[in-house]
Each structure stands twice: as structure tokens, then as C-alpha cells.
Enzyme design. Structure first.
Site, PDB file in Angstrom:
ATOM      1  N   LYS A   3       8.352  -7.670  -0.589  1.00  0.00           N
ATOM      2  CA  LYS A   3       8.723  -6.740   0.692  1.00  0.00           C
ATOM      3  C   LYS A   3       9.675  -7.826   1.480  1.00  0.00           C
ATOM      4  CE  LYS A   3       5.474  -3.432   1.149  1.00  0.00           C
ATOM      5  NZ  LYS A   3       4.667  -2.698   2.274  1.00  0.00           N
ATOM      6  N   LYS A  20       8.918   6.975  -1.456  1.00  0.00           N
ATOM      7  CA  LYS A  20       9.624   7.986  -0.455  1.00  0.00           C
ATOM      8  C   LYS A  20      10.709   7.338   0.320  1.00  0.00           C
ATOM      9  CE  LYS A  20       5.165   6.000   1.185  1.00  0.00           C
ATOM     10  NZ  LYS A  20       3.653   6.350   1.711  1.00  0.00           N
ATOM     11  N   LYS A  35       9.570   2.495  -9.371  1.00  0.00           N
ATOM     12  CA  LYS A  35       8.609   3.215  -8.896  1.00  0.00           C
ATOM     13  C   LYS A  35       9.359   4.445  -8.074  1.00  0.00           C
ATOM     14  CE  LYS A  35       4.326   2.406  -6.686  1.00  0.00           C
ATOM     15  NZ  LYS A  35       3.431   1.605  -5.891  1.00  0.00           N
TER      16      LYS A  35
END
Ligand code: TRP
Length: 338
Positions: A117, A203, A200
Site C-alpha cells: 500500500k 472497489k 484482484k
């Protein structure tokens, strides 16, 4: 693996950041709801985790309700499970602090999710994003949870939770926190992007066509599956034939998961089938399973007061378990209370 010295209890959490998509449903919510009734189940909307990266306040409250609505629409029964949002139970933050003092910097430096991240921008990340796994350990151990259903990507954090429990028990010479077992199963613990089977489903991806949102209606669900990217080959004769075909594998796994079957069952039925046959079947199955949930979610979202009432009630029941465990922790650590 399971710690039998403790009463079995399930805990898991979902972050309210952006909308819910099929990966959250198949990899998390559906499995969580399936564990209901087998043992005590505690499910949390982890709003304190969400703010490790910036969240717009109004959107955060809305996303918190949306995750709760997703759980409820998927069959979570508030009389069987505890459902609450993390920030309503202050003990999470309190135990989180204690665990910040148990976990070692070297352990945190090994967390691959933080590295992914933060990328090359470590200096600009919040301290919270770095410390996040210690708060996650607190979420779990505050309930003495023995079983934590999570996706593959969270396995390392559950292992860290075990390390924290072990070091705490060792340093304070107690047998107070259980060894938690990560529960990682089901074919679709990793649901991939419908336009690129190597990524993946998320959203936050650019195109809405690459994901199925839990709020999508029947038409959208059908359209997205019919337009999903595939390779030109028909479906293989055996599951092994899916190995180097990420898009095909993803669609077969989604089908299996929606139908409570295995990929091998699906291949048995569709061995050698063309996409022109498989995709409409997948679209129909997905509409049959998911459209009733999106309808029910919309119904809950029209009644935010009811969601808030359920979360508030759940928070009260969560506190009843968490507060005695926190008090005992404070006693063990030597925190004076008058
Ligand atoms: N870190 C988890 C995720 O990103 C969410 C989470 C927070 C969680 N606390 C938890 C999951 C405790 C299981 C148990 O998906």
C-alpha cells in the site's frame, strides 16, 4: 491448530471504504454468515481501520451503513450474531495501544500489505496505516476469538496476532490470550477483476465493468458477466486446465462459489463448453443469487435509523464481552485504576 483452552468464538471485520463488491461478498460476508449458528459470531465494520487512509466523513458514515446493510441483506441475523461498528466500542483503541507496545517494529516491517500500500511513499503514510495490524490483533483478541475467517491477503496479519498473543502471554507470564486460527477456505477467497484476471477485483478500479457491486441490479449483473473478458479457448476438460488461464479460472471459481460447489463440479458440468454457453449460465446464476441481496440492501439503505439501531445494539453486546477482557488486561499490565 485450534486453541482448545478457549471457548470457540468467531470474529471478523470488513473495512467501510468505498462500496462492497463481489469479492467482499464471496470471500467474506457469505462465509461469515455461513458460520452463524455453528459458534458464537462477532462481526465488525472496522471504521477505525478505514481512516488509516483519508476518508470523507459523510462518505465514511454512509459506507459504514452500507457494509452493515450488506451483512444483513446476505442473511446475518442480529439475534444470532453480534454486528457493530468498531468505533462504538472504545476498548478496541485501548487494547490496540497495549499491543502497539507488545509488537516489535521489526515485525511490522515484515507486513507485506503495508509495503504494497505504501509503495515508494512510506514517509507520507499515516502512522496508523503502519500500526494497523496491531489494532487488528486487538479487534480479534479483545473477544478472545479462536477463529478468524479472512481472505488470503490477511493471513499474515492473523499470524502477527498469534505472535502478539504469544509475546504478551510470555512477557506477563499468563495464559490469557488464545492462539487464533485463520479460516481461509472456499474457492473464491480471491475474486479477480472481470477485465483482467491477474488483478484482484476492487472497489477502486477505473471501470465499473471490471467488478460486480453488491448494489448492482439484475440487468447490470447479467451484462457484466456476459461482457467479462475471456480467452478464446472453450472450458477445459479438467480443473488443471485452468492453471494458466486466469480469466477462465476466475469465472469458474465465481460460479462454483455462488453455487456452493467446487471448481471440479463446475468443470464436470461444463467440460469443453464454449463461452457462449457458460457465460449466460453464469449470468443467470449470479442474478438468481445476487439480485435478491442487492434489493434487500437497498431496502435497508432506505432505513438508516434501523441500521444504526442494529449497530448500536450490537455495540452494547460487544462491549459486554470486550470490557471485562480489557479490564483484566489492564490488571495484568499493572495499570492502576481507582
Ligand atoms: N484488515 C482486514 C482487511 O483489510 C479488516 C480487519 C480489521 C479484520 N480487523 C479485523 C479482519 C479483524 C479480521 C479480523 O480486510
Amino acid at each position: 491448530m485450534t486453541d482448545t483452552n478457549f471457548t470457540p468464538r468467531v470474529f471478523s471485520g470488513i473495512k467501510p471504504s468505498g462500496g462492497l463488491q463481489l469479492g467482499n461478498y464471496l470471500g467474506a460476508i457469505k462465509r461469515f454468515v455461513g458460520m452463524q449458528g455453528q459458534m458464537e459470531t462477532v462481526y465488525c465494520v472496522v471504521d477505525m481501520h478505514a481512516i488509516t487512509v483519508w476518508q470523507d466523513p459523510a462518505e465514511l458514515a454512509n459506507a459504514t451503513r452500507e457494509v452493515a446493510a450488506g451483512y444483513l441483506a446476505a442473511g446475518l441475523d442480529p439475534s444470532k450474531s453480534i454486528l457493530f461498528n468498531q468505533s462504538q466500542v472504545a476498548a478496541h483503541a485501548e487494547l490496540g495501544w497495549i499491543f502497539n507496545c507488545v509488537a516489535r517494529v521489526g515485525w511490522m516491517n515484515r507486513m507485506t500489505q503495508f509495503k504494497d500500500k505504501a509503495g515508494s511513499n512510506v514517509e507520507k503514510q499515516s502512522l496508523g496505516l503502519y500500526a494497523y495490524p496491531a489494532l487488528m490483533a486487538a479487534d480479534i483478541l479483545l473477544y478472545h476469538a479462536t477463529h478468524v475467517p479472512v481472505g488470503e491477503d490477511q493471513k499474515q496479519h492473523v499470524e502477527l496476532t498469534r505472535d502478539i498473543a504469544k509475546k504478551f502471554n510470555h512477557d506477563y507470564k499468563v495464559d490469557f490470550f488464545p492462539k487464533t486460527t485463520p479460516v481461509i477456505d472456499g474457492p473464491a477467497t480471491r475474486v479477480m477483476n472481470l477485465r483482467d484476471g491477474t488483478k484482484k477485483m476492487s472497489k477502486s478500479g477505473e471501470s465499473d465493468m471490471e467488478r460486480i457491486n453488491m448494489t448492482d441490479d439484475a440487468d447490470k449483473i447479467a451484462k457484466k458477466f456476459k461482457k467479462a473478458k475471456t480467452d478464446p479457448e472453450p472450458l477445459p476438460e479438467t480443473v488443471d486446465g485452468l492453471a494458466d488461464r486466469p480469466e477462465a479460472r476466475n469465472l469458474v471459481e465465481i460460479y462454483a462459489s455462488l453455487n456452493d460447489a467446487t471448481p471440479a463440479d463446475v468443470i464436470n458440468e461444463y467440460a469443453g463448453a464454449q463461452w457462449g454457453r457458460f457465460k449466460p449460465a453464469l449470468a443467470d446464476l449470479a442474478v438468481a443469487k445476487l439480485a435478491p441481496i442487492s434489493t434487500e440492501m437497498a431496502r435497508y439503505m432506505d432505513d438508516p435509523a434501523e441500521i444504526d439501531r442494529i449497530l448500536g445494539d450490537g455495540a452494547g453486546r460487544a462491549r459486554a464481552i470486550a470490557e471485562p477482557i480489557l479490564r483484566k488486561t489492564y490488571d495484568i499490565v499493572g495499570m492502576l485504576r481507582s
